[in-house]
Write an enzyme that holds these catalytic residues in place. Structure first.
Site, PDB file in Angstrom:
ATOM      1  CG  ASP A 338      -1.856   1.126   1.288  1.00  8.54           C
ATOM      2  OD1 ASP A 338      -2.627   1.281   0.324  1.00  8.54           O
ATOM      3  OD2 ASP A 338      -1.846   1.877   2.282  1.00  8.54           O
ATOM      4  CD  GLU A 367      -2.098   2.237  -3.627  1.00  7.06           C
ATOM      5  OE1 GLU A 367      -3.127   2.874  -3.893  1.00  7.06           O
ATOM      6  OE2 GLU A 367      -1.555   2.265  -2.502  1.00  7.06           O
ATOM      7  CG  ASP A 434      -7.677   2.696  -3.559  1.00  4.37           C
ATOM      8  OD1 ASP A 434      -8.243   2.992  -2.489  1.00  4.37           O
ATOM      9  OD2 ASP A 434      -6.580   2.117  -3.600  1.00  4.37           O
TER      10      ASP A 434
END
Length: 590
Positions: A338, A367, A434
């Protein structure tokens, strides 16, 4: 010749080892360049460099190229006999010829000037330990992303007290709980296997006081509302037994504000043993508002997610221990990081070294939403979430005035950014937790929805579908993109049509090696501005993809010996041709 459009350097994606034997060399030019030659050989063919030797290399034309918006990308593969390579380029534009060296451009007369020392491009040595190696299994994987809290409630007894009834409609609150858990995921392993899934990516599952779990309190304890550590190990074991890999979400950019280390910082201030584990700028630390005032750094100004100092060796060792624990305890196959672009490069290098020695084919995914070459040189991530590709695909349907060449330019850009072996394992997606969901992006047009999925499943890399995409689940931006999975409708057979369509796409991807191949080009053989046509070339077969984005039907030539492997809104005719309706898809085996 426009010299300002010409670019090459002996690094990054312009010159790199594909493996122990092959050297990939790429050069970018303007459209005015007609031909490119490379002159190459061993640096010591004529003697030790620096003397009065006259070096002459072997000359070869570079034939393979991809078209970008303002450039042509030329690529060739060399096999240096002695693992070294010295080279320069010869470029032609009409009658003009220029030579390109590391220090610039020369005419033939200038290049041969007495006393001139030429600055060649040089790959000094192809060290095997420096070759970027990516896990081969990823290219064969079809991923399925699960947001655990909304996937399936397998054990209502562990759900939070404020859990709401399972609700498949619009989600408006960021804070609601619906009771999804690990047992629910375990119960659906047969469903995922039947769908054709071979990899699960789980959003965070460790203890955190939120429904998304990105504010970790305890990295070594599965959140009690999801189950236990034993439940997670059982999930991984059952997935492996079904031929499915498992990747966890590593939230190492920040912790939750209730993490014991941060609580110690709040209590003891600069005297805390963890004072340097976070990025505090003003003491004492105060709470109660976002962090735009700079008193400490956090994720996206969210005060409840203070940022870890991954430059600190103690923090690095703490997090490395967590990764060791996860691999040893749960036998996971990969990690998705992340906020992967804010973690220090030194920490990522340490992770790569450790995990490669624990599991040689362990998958490290970052990410990162932008150009990520700095993280993909072989000693940090294997791959990144390919958001540039999802944007390139979506944009063609958003901008109705764009022609097929724009689509070609945008797709080619995505696959000229990195090494070929990285392209093989890029994590390709069209939506996620997201973003708004694919159906929403497609403006609720199912035909466009499946056109974009057809592109996803025929691109190099590794495709991922977000849970619910197989049933065309709707959802706008966060939190609405995190709706509950409609299991009652699925069990009742109300989603069979959509599920069967997804199965066809997944089966096509797994059956035809050319779907996974990195080799493709755009023949643009249909004279319509918004008819996409591209050829995928594999070792075993080739496939041709046609997508009609025009407002009227178009004729597609289809040889009698061609095999149709996927189609929508396609009508064949006896002469081998056929009509592809607006928003139709035709994929044939050549």
């Amino acid at each position: 010749m426009n010299l300002g459009s010409i670019y090459h350097r002996m690094s990054e994606q312009y010159c790199y080892c594909l493996d122990n034997e092959q050297l990939i060399i790429n050069i970018k030019t303007g459209y005015d360049v007609d031909k490119v030659y490379i002159i190459y050989g061993d640096p010591y063919d004529a003697g030790i460099m620096g003397g009065n030797e006259r070096w002459n290399g072997q000359k070869e034309e570079i034939y393979f190229k991809k078209r970008l918006k303002n450039h042509i990308w030329w690529t060739t593969t060399l096999v240096p006999k002695y693992k070294r390579c010295k080279y320069y380029f010869e470029l032609h534009s009409g009658e003009e010829c220029i030579y390109f060296f590391e220090d610039g451009f020369y005419t033939e007369e200038e290049m041969n000037q007495d006393g001139k020392t030429l600055s060649y491009f040089i790959m000094p040595w192809m060290n095997p330990s420096d070759v970027c190696r990516t896990p081969a299994w990823v290219n064969d994987t079809v991923w399925y992303q699960i947001f655990p809290e909304r996937f399936c409630n397998g054990d209502p007894s562990i759900s939070p007290e404020n859990t709401l009834a399972w609700h498949t409609g619009e989600i408006r609150s960021f804070d609601d709980y619906y009771g999804g858990d690990i047992k629910g995921i375990r119960n659906k392993i047969p469903y995922l296997k039947d769908l054709g899934i071979t990899g699960i990516y789980l959003n965070p599952v460790f203890e955190a006081h939120s429904n998304h779990k990105y504010n970790t309190r305890d990295y070594k304890k599965v959140d009690p509302c999801f189950g236990t550590n034993d439940d997670l190990r059982c999930l991984v074991d059952e997935a492996h037994a079904a031929g499915i890999k498992v990747m966890l979400d590593a939230v190492f950019n920040h912790t939750g504000s209730d993490h014991p280390m941060w609580e110690d910082v709040l209590k003891n201030g600069q005297n805390s043993k963890y004072a340097d584990w976070y990025m505090v700028n003003k003491w004492p630390v105060t709470q109660g508002q976002d962090t735009r005032d700079g008193r400490y750094y956090s994720f996206a100004f969210a005060e409840y997610m203070p940022k870890l100092n991954t430059n600190n060796p103690e923090v690095q060792e703490y997090l490395l221990d967590i990764i060791r624990f996860w691999i040893d305890t749960f036998d996971i196959d990969g990690l998705r990081f992340d906020v992967g672009n804010e973690i220090s490069h030194s920490f990522l290098k340490a992770i790569r070294y450790m995990t490669s020695h624990m599991k040689q084919d362990f998958y490290l995914l970052g990410e990162i939403w932008h150009d990520s070459i700095s993280w993909l040189l072989g000693d940090e991530y294997d791959s990144v979430m390919n958001y540039p590709l999802s944007t390139a695909i979506a944009d063609f349907w958003i901008y109705k005035n764009r022609g097929r060449e724009t689509f070609e330019y945008d797709i080619n850009r995505c696959f000229t950014m990195y090494y070929s072996q990285v392209n093989d394992v890029l994590f390709n997606l069209l939506d996620s937790h997201d973003t708004n969901r694919l159906l929403d992006k497609a403006q609720h047009n199912l035909d466009i929805f499946y056109q974009q999925l057809a592109v996803l499943f025929t691109m190099p890399g590794s495709p991922c579908i977000y849970y619910g995409t197989e049933v065309a689940m709707d959802g706008s931006y966060d939190p609405d993109c995190r709706r509950c999975m409609p299991w009652d409708e699925i069990v009742a057979g109300q989603k069979d049509t959509e599920i069967n369509e997804m199965k066809k796409l997944i089966s096509m991807r797994k059956t035809f090696q050319s779907c996974k191949s990195r080799n493709f080009h755009f023949p643009n053989d249909i004279p319509k501005e918004r008819v996409i046509s591209y050829l995928k070339i594999g070792e075993q077969e080739s496939i041709q993809v046609y997508l009609n984005c025009e407002e009227e039907a178009v004729t597609i030539p289809c040889d009698n010996d061609a095999s149709i492997i996927y189609s929508r809104k396609w009508t064949s005719s006896p002469d081998g041709n056929g009509m592809l309706e607006p928003n139709g898809i035709l994929i044939i085996k050549k």
